[in-house]
Design a protein around this motif. Structure first.
Motif, PDB file in Angstrom:
ATOM      1  N   TYR A 150       0.822  -1.309  -0.045  1.00 37.56           N
ATOM      2  CA  TYR A 150      -0.003   0.066  -0.027  1.00 37.56           C
ATOM      3  C   TYR A 150       1.006   1.271   0.119  1.00 37.56           C
ATOM      4  CZ  TYR A 150      -3.698  -3.246   0.793  1.00 37.56           C
ATOM      5  OH  TYR A 150      -4.511  -4.199   0.948  1.00 37.56           O
ATOM      6  N   GLU A 151       2.197   0.953   0.034  1.00 38.40           N
ATOM      7  CA  GLU A 151       2.949   2.243   0.016  1.00 38.40           C
ATOM      8  C   GLU A 151       2.845   3.309   1.181  1.00 38.40           C
ATOM      9  OE1 GLU A 151       2.778   3.700  -4.062  1.00 38.40           O
ATOM     10  OE2 GLU A 151       3.547   1.797  -4.776  1.00 38.40           O
ATOM     11  N   ILE A 152       2.800   2.940   2.188  1.00 39.37           N
ATOM     12  CA  ILE A 152       2.520   3.672   3.618  1.00 39.37           C
ATOM     13  C   ILE A 152       3.597   3.815   4.464  1.00 39.37           C
ATOM     14  CG2 ILE A 152       0.097   2.823   3.388  1.00 39.37           C
ATOM     15  CD1 ILE A 152       0.899   0.957   6.053  1.00 39.37           C
ATOM     16  N   PRO A 153       3.756   4.662   5.368  1.00 39.64           N
ATOM     17  CA  PRO A 153       4.815   4.899   6.273  1.00 39.64           C
ATOM     18  C   PRO A 153       5.160   3.633   6.843  1.00 39.64           C
ATOM     19  CG  PRO A 153       3.099   6.730   6.358  1.00 39.64           C
ATOM     20  CD  PRO A 153       2.609   5.760   5.486  1.00 39.64           C
ATOM     21  N   ASP A 154       6.439   3.264   7.396  1.00 41.55           N
ATOM     22  CA  ASP A 154       6.774   2.263   7.747  1.00 41.55           C
ATOM     23  C   ASP A 154       6.795   2.433   9.444  1.00 41.55           C
ATOM     24  OD1 ASP A 154       8.060  -0.211   8.784  1.00 41.55           O
ATOM     25  OD2 ASP A 154       9.967   0.130   7.754  1.00 41.55           O
ATOM     26  N   ASP A 155       5.647   1.847  10.109  1.00 34.12           N
ATOM     27  CA  ASP A 155       5.623   1.951  11.531  1.00 34.12           C
ATOM     28  C   ASP A 155       5.292   0.333  12.155  1.00 34.12           C
ATOM     29  OD1 ASP A 155       3.142   1.371  10.480  1.00 34.12           O
ATOM     30  OD2 ASP A 155       2.005   2.572  12.197  1.00 34.12           O
ATOM     31  N   THR A 156       6.322  -0.876  11.351  1.00 29.51           N
ATOM     32  CA  THR A 156       6.057  -2.012  11.725  1.00 29.51           C
ATOM     33  C   THR A 156       6.213  -2.193  12.976  1.00 29.51           C
ATOM     34  OG1 THR A 156       6.685  -2.585   9.482  1.00 29.51           O
ATOM     35  CG2 THR A 156       7.163  -4.154  11.248  1.00 29.51           C
ATOM     36  N   GLU A 157       7.471  -1.774  13.690  1.00 27.06           N
ATOM     37  CA  GLU A 157       7.444  -2.169  15.107  1.00 27.06           C
ATOM     38  C   GLU A 157       6.330  -1.811  16.114  1.00 27.06           C
ATOM     39  OE1 GLU A 157      10.616  -1.453  18.911  1.00 27.06           O
ATOM     40  OE2 GLU A 157      11.314  -0.868  16.602  1.00 27.06           O
ATOM     41  N   ALA A 158       5.697  -0.511  15.866  1.00 27.17           N
ATOM     42  CA  ALA A 158       4.714  -0.029  16.629  1.00 27.17           C
ATOM     43  C   ALA A 158       3.243  -0.820  16.326  1.00 27.17           C
ATOM     44  CB  ALA A 158       4.386   1.485  16.424  1.00 27.17           C
ATOM     45  N   ALA A 159       3.229  -1.036  15.088  1.00 20.98           N
ATOM     46  CA  ALA A 159       2.069  -1.728  14.783  1.00 20.98           C
ATOM     47  C   ALA A 159       2.174  -3.274  15.262  1.00 20.98           C
ATOM     48  CB  ALA A 159       1.994  -1.975  13.154  1.00 20.98           C
ATOM     49  N   THR A 160       3.152  -3.933  15.197  1.00 22.53           N
ATOM     50  CA  THR A 160       3.388  -5.401  15.676  1.00 22.53           C
ATOM     51  C   THR A 160       3.058  -5.376  17.095  1.00 22.53           C
ATOM     52  OG1 THR A 160       4.935  -5.960  14.115  1.00 22.53           O
ATOM     53  CG2 THR A 160       5.032  -7.004  16.083  1.00 22.53           C
ATOM     54  N   ALA A 161       3.487  -4.430  18.076  1.00 25.43           N
ATOM     55  CA  ALA A 161       3.472  -4.119  19.244  1.00 25.43           C
ATOM     56  C   ALA A 161       1.836  -4.001  19.544  1.00 25.43           C
ATOM     57  CB  ALA A 161       4.133  -3.105  19.872  1.00 25.43           C
ATOM     58  N   LYS A 162       1.412  -3.132  18.875  1.00 21.98           N
ATOM     59  CA  LYS A 162      -0.325  -2.990  19.123  1.00 21.98           C
ATOM     60  C   LYS A 162      -1.022  -4.337  18.772  1.00 21.98           C
ATOM     61  CE  LYS A 162      -1.249   0.340  20.375  1.00 21.98           C
ATOM     62  NZ  LYS A 162      -1.431   0.622  21.886  1.00 21.98           N
ATOM     63  N   ARG A 163      -0.812  -4.987  17.660  1.00 19.17           N
ATOM     64  CA  ARG A 163      -1.367  -6.365  17.395  1.00 19.17           C
ATOM     65  C   ARG A 163      -1.169  -7.131  18.478  1.00 19.17           C
ATOM     66  NH1 ARG A 163      -0.916  -9.246  11.699  1.00 19.17           N
ATOM     67  NH2 ARG A 163      -2.542  -7.647  11.348  1.00 19.17           N
ATOM     68  N   LEU A 164       0.024  -7.375  19.059  1.00 15.41           N
ATOM     69  CA  LEU A 164       0.236  -8.457  20.312  1.00 15.41           C
ATOM     70  C   LEU A 164      -0.729  -8.053  21.513  1.00 15.41           C
ATOM     71  CD1 LEU A 164       3.961  -9.036  19.632  1.00 15.41           C
ATOM     72  CD2 LEU A 164       2.176 -10.463  18.823  1.00 15.41           C
ATOM     73  N   GLU A 165      -0.896  -6.576  21.589  1.00 21.35           N
ATOM     74  CA  GLU A 165      -2.001  -6.481  22.480  1.00 21.35           C
ATOM     75  C   GLU A 165      -3.057  -7.237  22.765  1.00 21.35           C
ATOM     76  OE1 GLU A 165      -2.578  -2.380  23.738  1.00 21.35           O
ATOM     77  OE2 GLU A 165      -0.663  -1.760  23.312  1.00 21.35           O
ATOM     78  N   ARG A 166      -3.729  -7.598  21.632  1.00 12.47           N
ATOM     79  CA  ARG A 166      -4.936  -8.362  21.334  1.00 12.47           C
ATOM     80  C   ARG A 166      -4.546  -9.695  21.979  1.00 12.47           C
ATOM     81  NH1 ARG A 166      -5.488  -7.466  15.018  1.00 12.47           N
ATOM     82  NH2 ARG A 166      -5.899  -9.862  15.133  1.00 12.47           N
ATOM     83  N   GLN A 167      -3.448 -10.326  22.186  1.00 10.73           N
ATOM     84  CA  GLN A 167      -3.136 -11.434  22.971  1.00 10.73           C
ATOM     85  C   GLN A 167      -3.797 -11.691  24.344  1.00 10.73           C
ATOM     86  OE1 GLN A 167       0.744 -12.657  22.209  1.00 10.73           O
ATOM     87  NE2 GLN A 167       0.357 -12.999  20.039  1.00 10.73           N
ATOM     88  N   GLN A 168      -4.010 -10.309  24.986  1.00  8.91           N
ATOM     89  CA  GLN A 168      -4.450 -10.373  26.337  1.00  8.91           C
ATOM     90  C   GLN A 168      -5.648 -11.088  26.699  1.00  8.91           C
ATOM     91  OE1 GLN A 168      -5.556  -6.405  27.878  1.00  8.91           O
ATOM     92  NE2 GLN A 168      -4.973  -5.728  25.792  1.00  8.91           N
ATOM     93  N   TYR A 169      -6.470 -10.960  25.491  1.00  6.09           N
ATOM     94  CA  TYR A 169      -7.790 -11.316  25.573  1.00  6.09           C
ATOM     95  C   TYR A 169      -7.990 -12.977  25.608  1.00  6.09           C
ATOM     96  CZ  TYR A 169      -8.813  -6.582  24.896  1.00  6.09           C
ATOM     97  OH  TYR A 169      -8.858  -5.004  25.299  1.00  6.09           O
ATOM     98  N   LEU A 170      -6.808 -13.757  25.037  1.00  6.68           N
ATOM     99  CA  LEU A 170      -6.806 -14.833  25.022  1.00  6.68           C
ATOM    100  C   LEU A 170      -6.787 -15.513  26.486  1.00  6.68           C
ATOM    101  CD1 LEU A 170      -3.939 -15.706  22.389  1.00  6.68           C
ATOM    102  CD2 LEU A 170      -6.479 -16.349  22.352  1.00  6.68           C
ATOM    103  N   TYR A 171      -6.354 -14.770  27.295  1.00  5.93           N
ATOM    104  CA  TYR A 171      -6.170 -15.208  28.828  1.00  5.93           C
ATOM    105  C   TYR A 171      -7.222 -14.424  29.809  1.00  5.93           C
ATOM    106  CZ  TYR A 171      -2.093 -16.557  26.434  1.00  5.93           C
ATOM    107  OH  TYR A 171      -1.203 -17.170  25.426  1.00  5.93           O
ATOM    108  N   ARG A 172      -7.849 -13.454  29.449  1.00  9.28           N
ATOM    109  CA  ARG A 172      -8.898 -12.588  30.358  1.00  9.28           C
ATOM    110  C   ARG A 172     -10.356 -12.988  30.032  1.00  9.28           C
ATOM    111  NH1 ARG A 172      -6.703  -6.667  29.842  1.00  9.28           N
ATOM    112  NH2 ARG A 172      -8.421  -6.365  30.814  1.00  9.28           N
ATOM    113  N   GLY A 173     -10.937 -12.837  31.186  1.00 10.91           N
ATOM    114  CA  GLY A 173     -12.402 -13.093  30.884  1.00 10.91           C
ATOM    115  C   GLY A 173     -12.747 -14.289  30.649  1.00 10.91           C
ATOM    116  N   ASP A 174     -14.323 -14.460  30.036  1.00 13.58           N
ATOM    117  CA  ASP A 174     -14.951 -15.799  29.640  1.00 13.58           C
ATOM    118  C   ASP A 174     -14.937 -15.754  28.356  1.00 13.58           C
ATOM    119  OD1 ASP A 174     -16.544 -13.857  29.629  1.00 13.58           O
ATOM    120  OD2 ASP A 174     -18.180 -14.836  30.812  1.00 13.58           O
ATOM    121  N   ARG A 175     -14.019 -15.332  27.409  1.00  7.28           N
ATOM    122  CA  ARG A 175     -14.237 -15.435  25.901  1.00  7.28           C
ATOM    123  C   ARG A 175     -14.112 -16.817  25.558  1.00  7.28           C
ATOM    124  NH1 ARG A 175     -11.552 -10.875  27.742  1.00  7.28           N
ATOM    125  NH2 ARG A 175     -12.596  -8.803  27.279  1.00  7.28           N
ATOM    126  N   ILE A 176     -14.535 -17.037  24.228  1.00  5.33           N
ATOM    127  CA  ILE A 176     -14.355 -18.185  23.793  1.00  5.33           C
ATOM    128  C   ILE A 176     -13.830 -17.909  22.303  1.00  5.33           C
ATOM    129  CG2 ILE A 176     -15.448 -20.566  22.783  1.00  5.33           C
ATOM    130  CD1 ILE A 176     -15.331 -20.262  25.788  1.00  5.33           C
TER     131      ILE A 176
END
Length: 298
Positions: A150-176
């Motif tokens: 998409y020829e966009i600015p390179d914020d790979t490190e920040a985007a990766t960190a933000k994606r990994l934040e989603r993993q907290q929901y694998l271990y919290r609450g009663d989600r399936i």
């Protein structure tokens, strides 16, 4: 296409506007004496399916479609207004490049509130590992491709960190989490053998989670429905569908039911438990055997 996270408010507005436009055009057709979509299709030289899709908000009407529709129904005085509506819908419709104009991190951040509110996830991906199950290295490779494509600015490190934040929901609450991957996802090579082996090891670890149901659709499995695009279901309220050019959110109950049906049919082709583990181990062995010269080209 790697998931960048849903923005349901904008895309829902676009869908609602498209359905309202379709209803308006249907009224024009009926007022003009065309009792059926078939009769109107004959008058315009269009396929009947096109008329139906436009009227039901399933297909964007082009500006030329509007001109033809208004000419055929003697509503030429409405052309300018309807074309303005079409252009407004185009502006609302989510283009990846526009979403990612400042990089990928912002879109990753936008996903978090949706994840925090969801109790039951249904995920289908025919080619890649779902974002919430990705390793940092694998996720970074997806964002590098997003950056280049998409020829966009390179914020790979920040985007990766933000994606990994989603993993907290694998271990919290009663989600399936009900996750289906096609077997191809285990072999789609992002980053080379070491990145892939790390990602596959990650799958072996998370599949033990009680709240995660991980299914694999084998390459030779009989299919009850064609694989289609990847999609993510958030409870029974929202479905995010991704293409190369856009993402869109489905919120109409009747359409969400279709995705739920598709997911259930895909599940009928999937294997679970030990069979999944065996396929992941076979994929790891595949990357273990990858020739050094092939690895060097990655």
């Amino acid at each position: 296409m790697p998931s960048t996270g849903p923005d349901p408010s904008v895309s829902t507005q676009a869908q609602e506007a498209r359905e309202a436009l379709g209803a308006r055009l249907r009224g024009f057709r009926k007022d003009a004496g065309f009792a059926s979509g078939r009769a109107f299709a004959l008058a315009t030289g269009w396929a009947e399916s096109k008329v139906s899709r436009i009227e039901n908000g399933k297909q964007n009407a082009s500006e030329q479609d509007i001109r033809t529709w208004c000419s055929t129904t003697s509503r030429g005085d409405q052309v300018d207004d309807l074309i303005a509506t079409v252009r407004h819908i185009d502006e609302l419709w989510l283009e990846w490049r526009r979403q990612l104009a400042t990089g990928a991190e912002k879109r990753q951040k936008a996903a978090l509130p949706v994840y925090s509110k969801t109790k039951v996830f249904r995920i289908w991906h025919p080619t890649l590992i779902w974002g919430t199950l990705q390793t940092a290295e694998y996720a970074a490779e997806t964002f590098k491709q997003v950056r280049d494509y998409y020829e966009i600015p390179d914020d790979t490190e920040a985007a990766t960190a933000k994606r990994l934040e989603r993993q907290q929901y694998l271990y919290r609450g009663d989600r399936i989490f009900n996750v289906l991957l096609a077997e191809q996802a285990l072999y789609t090579n992002l980053g080379g053998a070491e990145v892939m082996k790390g990602q596959l090891d990650r799958l072996l670890a998370v599949m033990r989670l009680a709240r995660l149901s991980l299914g694999i659709v084998p390459r030779s499995a009989p299919m009850r429905i064609w694989p289609g695009n990847s999609f993510s279901m958030f409870d029974d309220k929202l479905v995010l569908v991704e293409t190369y050019s856009a993402e869109f959110s489905v919120t109409q109950p009747r359409e969400i039911e279709l995705y739920a049906k598709a997911f259930a049919l895909l599940q009928q082709s999937a294997v679970y438990g030990t069979a999944v583990r065996d396929r992941i181990l076979t994929a790891i062995q595949h990357f273990d055997r990858m020739p050094a010269d092939q690895e060097a080209r990655q």
